[in-house]
Design an enzyme around this catalytic site. Sequence first.
Site, short mmCIF file in Angstrom:
data_model
loop_
_atom_site.label_atom_id
_atom_site.label_comp_id
_atom_site.label_asym_id
_atom_site.label_seq_id
_atom_site.Cartn_x
_atom_site.Cartn_y
_atom_site.Cartn_z
N ARG A 17 0.83 -1.21 0.00
CA ARG A 17 0.00 0.00 0.00
C ARG A 17 0.87 1.27 0.00
O ARG A 17 0.98 1.96 -1.01
CB ARG A 17 -0.96 -0.03 1.21
CG ARG A 17 -2.07 1.01 1.14
CD ARG A 17 -1.68 2.41 1.55
NE ARG A 17 -1.09 2.51 2.88
CZ ARG A 17 -0.52 3.62 3.33
NH1 ARG A 17 -0.46 4.72 2.59
NH2 ARG A 17 0.03 3.65 4.54
N ASP A 18 1.56 1.53 1.09
CA ASP A 18 2.33 2.78 1.19
C ASP A 18 3.44 2.79 0.14
O ASP A 18 3.81 3.85 -0.38
CB ASP A 18 2.93 2.91 2.59
CG ASP A 18 3.21 4.35 3.00
OD1 ASP A 18 2.89 5.26 2.23
OD2 ASP A 18 3.74 4.55 4.11
N HIS A 209 6.04 4.65 12.38
CA HIS A 209 6.01 4.54 10.91
C HIS A 209 6.99 5.60 10.36
O HIS A 209 6.65 6.79 10.32
CB HIS A 209 4.56 4.81 10.48
CG HIS A 209 4.26 4.81 9.03
ND1 HIS A 209 3.53 3.80 8.41
CD2 HIS A 209 4.55 5.70 8.05
CE1 HIS A 209 3.38 4.10 7.13
NE2 HIS A 209 3.99 5.24 6.88
N HIS A 211 9.47 7.12 7.45
CA HIS A 211 10.00 7.21 6.10
C HIS A 211 11.48 7.58 6.22
O HIS A 211 11.87 8.31 7.12
CB HIS A 211 9.20 8.23 5.28
CG HIS A 211 7.84 7.69 4.91
ND1 HIS A 211 7.57 7.14 3.68
CD2 HIS A 211 6.71 7.56 5.63
CE1 HIS A 211 6.32 6.72 3.65
NE2 HIS A 211 5.76 6.96 4.83
N CYS A 242 4.99 9.26 -0.26
CA CYS A 242 3.59 9.66 -0.21
C CYS A 242 3.34 10.63 -1.34
O CYS A 242 4.08 11.60 -1.50
CB CYS A 242 3.27 10.30 1.14
SG CYS A 242 1.60 10.96 1.20
N ASN A 251 9.38 3.96 3.18
CA ASN A 251 9.51 3.57 4.59
C ASN A 251 10.84 2.85 4.79
O ASN A 251 11.45 2.39 3.84
CB ASN A 251 8.39 2.59 4.96
CG ASN A 251 7.05 3.23 4.91
OD1 ASN A 251 6.48 3.37 3.83
ND2 ASN A 251 6.54 3.64 6.04
P1 HMG Z 1 -13.06 14.57 -2.02
O1 HMG Z 1 -12.88 14.92 -3.46
O2 HMG Z 1 -13.14 15.70 -1.03
O3 HMG Z 1 -14.29 13.56 -1.80
O4 HMG Z 1 -11.85 13.62 -1.60
P2 HMG Z 1 -15.85 13.74 -1.99
O5 HMG Z 1 -16.50 13.07 -0.83
O6 HMG Z 1 -16.19 15.17 -2.30
O7 HMG Z 1 -16.12 12.86 -3.30
C1 HMG Z 1 -15.60 13.18 -4.58
C2 HMG Z 1 -15.67 11.96 -5.48
O8 HMG Z 1 -14.80 10.95 -4.95
C3 HMG Z 1 -17.07 11.32 -5.56
O9 HMG Z 1 -17.21 10.75 -6.85
C4 HMG Z 1 -16.96 10.20 -4.56
O10 HMG Z 1 -17.86 9.15 -4.82
C5 HMG Z 1 -15.53 9.74 -4.76
P3 HMG Z 1 -18.10 11.50 -7.99
O11 HMG Z 1 -19.45 11.66 -7.37
O12 HMG Z 1 -17.39 12.81 -8.23
O13 HMG Z 1 -18.01 10.53 -9.14
N1 HMG Z 1 -15.01 9.05 -3.57
C6 HMG Z 1 -14.52 7.81 -3.56
N2 HMG Z 1 -14.36 6.90 -4.54
C7 HMG Z 1 -13.84 5.71 -4.17
N3 HMG Z 1 -13.48 5.39 -2.91
C8 HMG Z 1 -13.63 6.28 -1.91
C9 HMG Z 1 -14.17 7.54 -2.24
N4 HMG Z 1 -14.46 8.64 -1.48
C10 HMG Z 1 -14.98 9.55 -2.31
N5 HMG Z 1 -13.28 5.98 -0.67
C11 HMG Z 1 -10.95 11.82 -0.30
C12 HMG Z 1 -11.71 13.13 -0.29
C13 HMG Z 1 -10.56 11.52 1.15
C14 HMG Z 1 -11.83 10.71 -0.85
C15 HMG Z 1 -9.69 11.99 -1.20
O14 HMG Z 1 -8.99 13.11 -0.76
C16 HMG Z 1 -8.78 10.78 -1.17
O15 HMG Z 1 -9.12 9.72 -1.69
N6 HMG Z 1 -7.58 10.93 -0.56
C17 HMG Z 1 -6.66 9.83 -0.41
C18 HMG Z 1 -5.25 10.31 -0.46
C19 HMG Z 1 -4.31 9.15 -0.20
O16 HMG Z 1 -4.63 8.00 -0.41
N7 HMG Z 1 -3.08 9.50 0.23
C20 HMG Z 1 -2.07 8.52 0.51
C21 HMG Z 1 -2.35 7.72 1.72
S1 HMG Z 1 -1.95 8.53 3.27
C22 HMG Z 1 -0.30 8.17 3.54
O17 HMG Z 1 0.35 7.64 2.67
C23 HMG Z 1 0.30 8.45 4.89
C24 HMG Z 1 0.50 7.19 5.74
O18 HMG Z 1 1.30 6.24 5.07
C25 HMG Z 1 1.15 7.54 7.07
C26 HMG Z 1 2.36 8.41 6.92
O19 HMG Z 1 3.33 8.05 6.23
O20 HMG Z 1 2.30 9.48 7.50
C27 HMG Z 1 -0.86 6.53 6.06
MG MG Z 2 3.55 6.36 4.99
#
Ligand code: HMG
Ligand code: MG
Length: 300
Positions: A17-18, A209, A211, A242, A251
């Site tokens: 995933r990450d 966690h 990086h 990320c 990581n």
């Molecule tokens: P948004 O645009 O504000 O969402 O995004 P919305 O609720 O306004 O919806 C917009 C559209 O997205 C809609 O579709 C929803 O259905 C769809 P439309 O009507 O326009 O066709 N939608 C989805 N589709 C599929 N699955 C879903 C989903 N939710 C809404 N779950 C949102 C808000 C949170 C969804 C967006 O910002 C997002 O997906 N962000 C994810 C970013 C991400 O994955 N980042 C990387 C992971 S975090 C990380 O790596 C850090 C970590 O490792 C720890 C660390 O290292 O610190 C964990």
């Molecule tokens: Mg991470």
Amino acid sequence: MDTNIPSSVRIVEVGPRDGLQNEKQPIDIATRVQLINMLSAAGLNTIEAGSFVNPAWVPQMAGSEDVFSRINRLPGVRYVALVPNSKGFERAASVNANEVAIFAAASEGFSQKNINCSIEESLARFKPVMSAAKTAGIPVRGYISCVISCPYDGEVSPQKVAEVSERLLAMGCYEISLGDTVGTGTPASVTRMLDAVLKIVPADKLAVHFHDTYGQALANIYASLQRGIAVIDSSIAGLGGCPYAKGAAGNVATEDLVYMLNGLGIQHGVDLNKLIAADQFISEKLNRQSGSKVALAASR
Ligand code: HMG
Ligand code: MG
């Protein structure tokens, strides 16, 4: 050795995933599935297998339903899904994820860029996820990003990390993973941050966690072990970064972590040679040198 250091740790493998979320090149479902199967065969019992975020935001995690449906599920292994909201939770539950992880941040700038809302809004958004998970009997892990620094807001106060940790714990997360997303931490800043959090959250509810952007991840893990933290996130071949933290490296590599734990005599249940085989598999598929120093040394 320091008496606080745990005698065994649980490794949370986040590479599928990450790691893979950050790849520029497309990765097919079969490769994702085979990687996860090799990681479980190596003895890893907690594997973050994919995320159910908006695929327009993170295209590499599209098709996570197929990944969860096709993996060879080993008994005793938890296959975890990252979910940002109720829609993500429903997708994860529909393919029987054993556990889900929600993700908040300790900085407003990163929260906005990563999940398009404030920290407060994100916590409100997680409430229905927590209640649905409770009803379904699915444990929830809580991530906090940017526990040391933020690519948009700069330095992050340990107190803010402690506050968000307390909120996630109160909501029902069984564990909080503290993420140095940017990888700027050193044992000094990490220890300051942990000491603030440990005033509120016991060590047995915390994971770390790191990086490895500045090469500090193993040192930071050692500092965390000295504070009694016994759950450590890592990524096969040191994959990842990320998409919303430009310049952040992967990581800490799982192989490098396992090598260090072996040297310290800390139990972990993972077979280093099998990990190296999983590393070779994915490094070949990505056509790149492994990010693990241990894997590189073993191949010479
Ligand atoms: P948004 O645009 O504000 O969402 O995004 P919305 O609720 O306004 O919806 C917009 C559209 O997205 C809609 O579709 C929803 O259905 C769809 P439309 O009507 O326009 O066709 N939608 C989805 N589709 C599929 N699955 C879903 C989903 N939710 C809404 N779950 C949102 C808000 C949170 C969804 C967006 O910002 C997002 O997906 N962000 C994810 C970013 C991400 O994955 N980042 C990387 C992971 S975090 C990380 O790596 C850090 C970590 O490792 C720890 C660390 O290292 O610190 C964990
Ligand atoms: Mg991470």
